[in-house]
Design a protein around this motif. Structure first.
Motif, PDB file in Angstrom:
ATOM      1  N   UNK A 102       0.837  -1.194   0.000  1.00 66.64           N
ATOM      2  CA  UNK A 102       0.000   0.000   0.000  1.00 66.64           C
ATOM      3  C   UNK A 102       0.881   1.257   0.000  1.00 66.64           C
ATOM      4  N   UNK A 103       0.291   2.365  -0.419  1.00 71.08           N
ATOM      5  CA  UNK A 103       1.011   3.641  -0.430  1.00 71.08           C
ATOM      6  C   UNK A 103       1.457   4.024   0.983  1.00 71.08           C
ATOM      7  N   UNK A 104       2.690   4.526   1.073  1.00 70.88           N
ATOM      8  CA  UNK A 104       3.154   5.102   2.331  1.00 70.88           C
ATOM      9  C   UNK A 104       2.563   6.509   2.391  1.00 70.88           C
ATOM     10  N   UNK A 105       1.527   6.681   3.173  1.00 71.59           N
ATOM     11  CA  UNK A 105       0.776   7.940   3.164  1.00 71.59           C
ATOM     12  C   UNK A 105       1.409   8.961   4.102  1.00 71.59           C
ATOM     13  N   UNK A 106       1.533  10.178   3.605  1.00 66.69           N
ATOM     14  CA  UNK A 106       1.948  11.301   4.441  1.00 66.69           C
ATOM     15  C   UNK A 106       0.919  11.432   5.557  1.00 66.69           C
ATOM     16  N   UNK A 107       1.383  11.745   6.793  1.00 66.21           N
ATOM     17  CA  UNK A 107       0.426  11.762   7.903  1.00 66.21           C
ATOM     18  C   UNK A 107      -0.151  13.137   8.174  1.00 66.21           C
ATOM     19  N   UNK A 108       0.612  14.172   7.832  1.00 65.99           N
ATOM     20  CA  UNK A 108       0.116  15.537   8.047  1.00 65.99           C
ATOM     21  C   UNK A 108       0.873  16.463   7.111  1.00 65.99           C
TER      22      UNK A 108
END
Lengths: 505, 296
Positions: B113-119
């Motif tokens: 899965x995409x490593x999503x930016x958290x903020x």
């Protein structure tokens, strides 16, 4: 094809009624083969199989020795004297019953087993007497004969056993998984096999070529298991579609038999060039995806000059495939000498008869390409054998200043496989060794209670029959676990590992 | 010894799963002259898929296995959305499926899965059909509270896809080669403007290889982490064949199991672009045969 006229066999009677002396006079029957020149361009099966008369004659060579050494040499413990005896009596239905009772995939093993080191390697008729080398009974040929007869004539399904109420998940539909599924369903368990590809069979469909194991044979064996009640869910990638803990929660036991599906590359410059394949990719494109078929939509590069790196059975499969795809030159590049070739002798002979060249004591140092990124050659060092290494074989060492470039347009890397972490990485409680293979006790029980494993994901890359042996042995342990709930081994801290060590490559 | 109590009986277990999902096409829409959206029944995949993952589909017997990003899911309906650009024979065959037809094989979800930016602020750049890969990422980022600016492009207005969807999760800058919609020019120029216009914490860029390479070159001097999704040639999607190997920081990685998303500043785009041409002559011939059959 053998040109010797086949002598007439004695009438089909119980073997005991034919005097041993007479049986000893029968020579081993040759397997009829397609002509080497024609077959090197055809995917039709090379070995043609026995006819009834030849099979009868070969079966009559069996001495029915009391110790049945052959059975001890068989990883799945096929009751060889029983089925061979039935062939000798002309009772093929009886022979099929005996064979199918102990072997879920006889059409496969009759074709791809290295019988010379297993059942036939133990046959007293193969012993050397007074300086004359003997010829073992052609057990593999007879097994194939009976399996093929059964496929055409034995369509009825045995009566279903009493349901046990237990549910087992089998991960992987290769030789280990299918064997275990067959054993477990016979014992009344509800079995679901999870397969990542769109077709069941594992290495039997993606790896072993059509000319050695027709896919129709695998389909027949799978169909028989399905008729017996085995359920197969394709396109199920365990580690992605489902996780192992999830499968464990939904089944009373899980058997993990995913193979060692991660290709090893040479790690030399130029491996990104177009025309460099892993053996897995090359063979999968041709076998599973049918690139050789007129209506196959998956492409494969059909090189004019193909170099296959490696000396095992997979390398032989790849190089013989290259010939059939039209390669004018198909070369095995192997860093040791002929004596160390890990491939079956029969495979090497077949390859050479089909025009394959073998370059021994040659180790690639880089793949050479043109400005457009296509392979043009394989730069190699010539080697000489030095001191023995950890495997006991003499270590090949480069001869200084011996670089040569073998011109080629396709390179197939067949130097082995490693453990694929796709499944194991989603099961933190599953104990692995440092190379990523699953640790089990002698019964195949892993560190997760109720999760068993076998085949290449435990022992490292080995053979179809060793994987089937695991499938058989571990399914007995699974059955005991399901019946009694008792277990020993890794879950209690006792580590012994599966009983037969990995084959060396 | 483990006691019999450890053995869970079947009666206490959940009901067995459906054996083989029938992957029926439930809905179909043309998004651009050569891009089609297929909504396909695949309940298990819909349930476990995360943004950035893909499936491998095989339309029918004899067909190729082709990787396609899962653009969207509807867990309740048990469907996944695939966006297909018809370029070769296999993709043309796929987009010709009608509602009610089934795709023989759909395997997945595959890849990380995409490593999503958290903020913070993320810029999502989509070129052509790559916009369909960006959409689930933008959606997930917005759901996590990240500010999203999308930069999407196409040859002309009719080639721009998913603009309305992306506008629902943040600002959208549309770029067309001919200026028929949004600003005229490439997405890279617009990306450069957005990056220089305010703080950007991460860029996700998906599209043709030259576009991803150019985006990585825009963000490299600005030291903005940049994620690209690589569409190398795949067969099994499980790490078994190694055909999808890409060169990352000089090392070999598999797009199917190590990716498909990688650090755009570490990717060797030359190797990727070159390997994508491996079967060009086969693809051309297959397409010509297909046309000949259609004309006959």
């Amino acid at each position: 094809m053998s040109t010797e006229p086949t002598p007439s066999p004695a009438p089909a009677v119980p073997l005991g009624r034919i005097p041993t002396k007479l049986r000893l006079t029968i020579d081993r029957q040759a397997m009829p083969e397609r002509d080497a020149g024609a077959r090197s361009r055809s995917f039709d099966e090379v070995n043609l199989g026995f006819d009834a008369q030849v099979a009868l004659l070969e079966a009559q060579r069996c001495l029915l020795c009391k110790q049945a050494h052959c059975v001890k040499g068989c990883p799945v413990g096929v009751d060889i004297p029983a089925f061979v005896g039935k062939v000798a009596e002309g009772d093929l239905a009886g022979a099929a019953d005996h064979l199918l009772a102990c072997n879920a995939l006889p059409g496969v093993t009759g074709r791809v087993c290295p019988q010379e080191t297993q059942c036939e390697g133990q046959c007293p008729r193969g012993a050397t007497l007074r300086g004359v080398a003997g010829q073992p009974v052609g057990i593999g040929y007879l097994e194939r004969y009976v399996a093929d007869w059964a496929a055409g004539n034995r369509t009825e399904v045995p009566p279903p056993p009493t349901p046990s109420g237990r549910r087992v998940a089998v991960v992987g539909s290769g030789p280990a998984g299918l064997t275990a599924a067959g054993e477990l369903v016979k014992r009344g368990h509800e079995v679901t096999v999870f397969e990542a590809f769109h077709e069941p069979g594992g290495v039997l469909v993606y790896g072993i070529p059509e000319f050695r194991l027709p896919k129709q044979i695998v389909r027949q064996e799978v169909d028989r298991l399905v008729a017996q009640g085995v359920r197969i869910e394709c396109n199920a990638v365990v580690g992605r579609t489902y996780t192992l803990p999830e499968l464990r929660a939904e089944h009373d036991a899980v058997f993990v038999a995913v193979g060692a599906g991660l290709p090893v590359f040479m790690d030399v410059p130029g491996e990104h060039l177009k025309g460099v394949y892993s053996a897995n990719e090359y063979l999968t494109r041709v076998n599973l995806m049918g690139a050789w078929l007129p209506d196959g939509e998956t492409p494969v590069l059909t090189g004019r000059r193909v170099a296959v790196v490696g000396g095992g059975n997979v390398a032989m499969d790849a190089v013989r495939t290259a010939r059939r795809l039209g390669a004018e030159e198909a070369v095995i590049v192997y860093r040791r000498s002929r004596e160390e070739l890990p491939a079956r002798l029969e495979e090497v002979h077949h390859a050479e008869a089909e025009g394959v060249r073998l370059e021994f004591l040659t180790a690639p140092v880089q793949v050479v390409g043109d400005a457009d990124g296509w392979v043009t050659g394989l730069e190699c060092h010539r080697m000489e054998l030095g001191e023995p290494d950890a495997s006991g074989r003499r270590r090949p060492v480069p001869v200084p200043g011996s670089q040569v470039v073998l011109p080629c347009d396709t390179v197939v890397v067949a130097i082995g496989t490693r453990a694929n972490p796709l499944l194991t990485s989603t099961a933190p409680d599953l104990r692995l060794d440092r190379r990523g293979y699953i640790e089990t006790d002698a019964d195949g029980h892993s560190s997760m209670p109720g999760v068993f494993a076998g085949g290449d994901i435990v022992r490292g890359a080995a053979t179809v029959i060793l994987a089937m042996g695991d499938g058989k042995r571990v399914s007995a342990a699974i059955d005991a676990y399901l019946t009694t709930g008792l277990t020993t081994g890794l879950t209690t801290g006792l580590t012994t590992g599966l009983t037969t060590g990995p084959a060396t490559a | 010894m483990i006691g019999p109590g450890d053995l869970r009986l079947c009666q206490t277990l959940p009901a067995p799963r459906r054996l083989a999902d029938v992957n029926t096409v439930r809905d179909k829409a043309r998004l651009s002259p050569n891009v089609t959206r297929l909504v396909v029944e695949a309940p298990r995949i819909a349930q476990v898929r995360r943004p950035g993952q893909f499936v491998i589909v095989r339309r029918g017997p004899g067909a190729e296995r082709i990787p396609l990003t899962i653009t969207d899911v509807d867990v309740a309906a048990g469907t996944i959305t695939l966006v297909v650009q018809a370029v070769g024979k296999s993709t043309h065959d796929l987009v010709e499926l009608a509602v009610g037809d089934a795709i023989t094989d759909v395997a997945g979800p595959l890849g990380h899965p995409t490593d999503l930016l958290e903020a913070g602020h993320a810029v999502c750049v989509g070129g052509g059909v790559g916009t369909a890969v960006i959409w689930p990422i933008a959606q997930a980022l917005a759901a996590a509270g990240v500010r999203v600016t999308s930069v999407i492009g196409g040859r002309s207005a009719e080639w721009v896809i998913l603009e309305r969807e992306l506008a629902s999760v943040g600002d959208v800058v549309v770029c067309t080669d001919d200026g028929s919609r949004g600003r005229q020019g490439f997405v890279t120029a617009a990306l450069d403007d957005v990056c220089r216009g305010g703080p950007v914490d991460r860029v996700y860029a998906v599209g043709p290889v030259p576009m991803m390479r150019a985006c990585a070159e825009v963000t490299r001097p600005l030291a903005i982490p940049t994620v690209v999704s690589l569409n190398s040639i795949m067969l099994d999607g499980t790490g078994m064949c190694g055909g999808c190997r890409v060169s990352i920081d000089g090392g070999s990685r598999y797009a199917c199991v190590d990716g498909p998303e990688f650090d755009g500043h570490a990717v060797d785009f030359d190797v990727l672009a070159d390997r994508l041409t491996t079967y060009r002559s086969f693809e051309q011939a297959a397409l010509e045969r297909r046309l000949a059959t259609l004309e006959a």
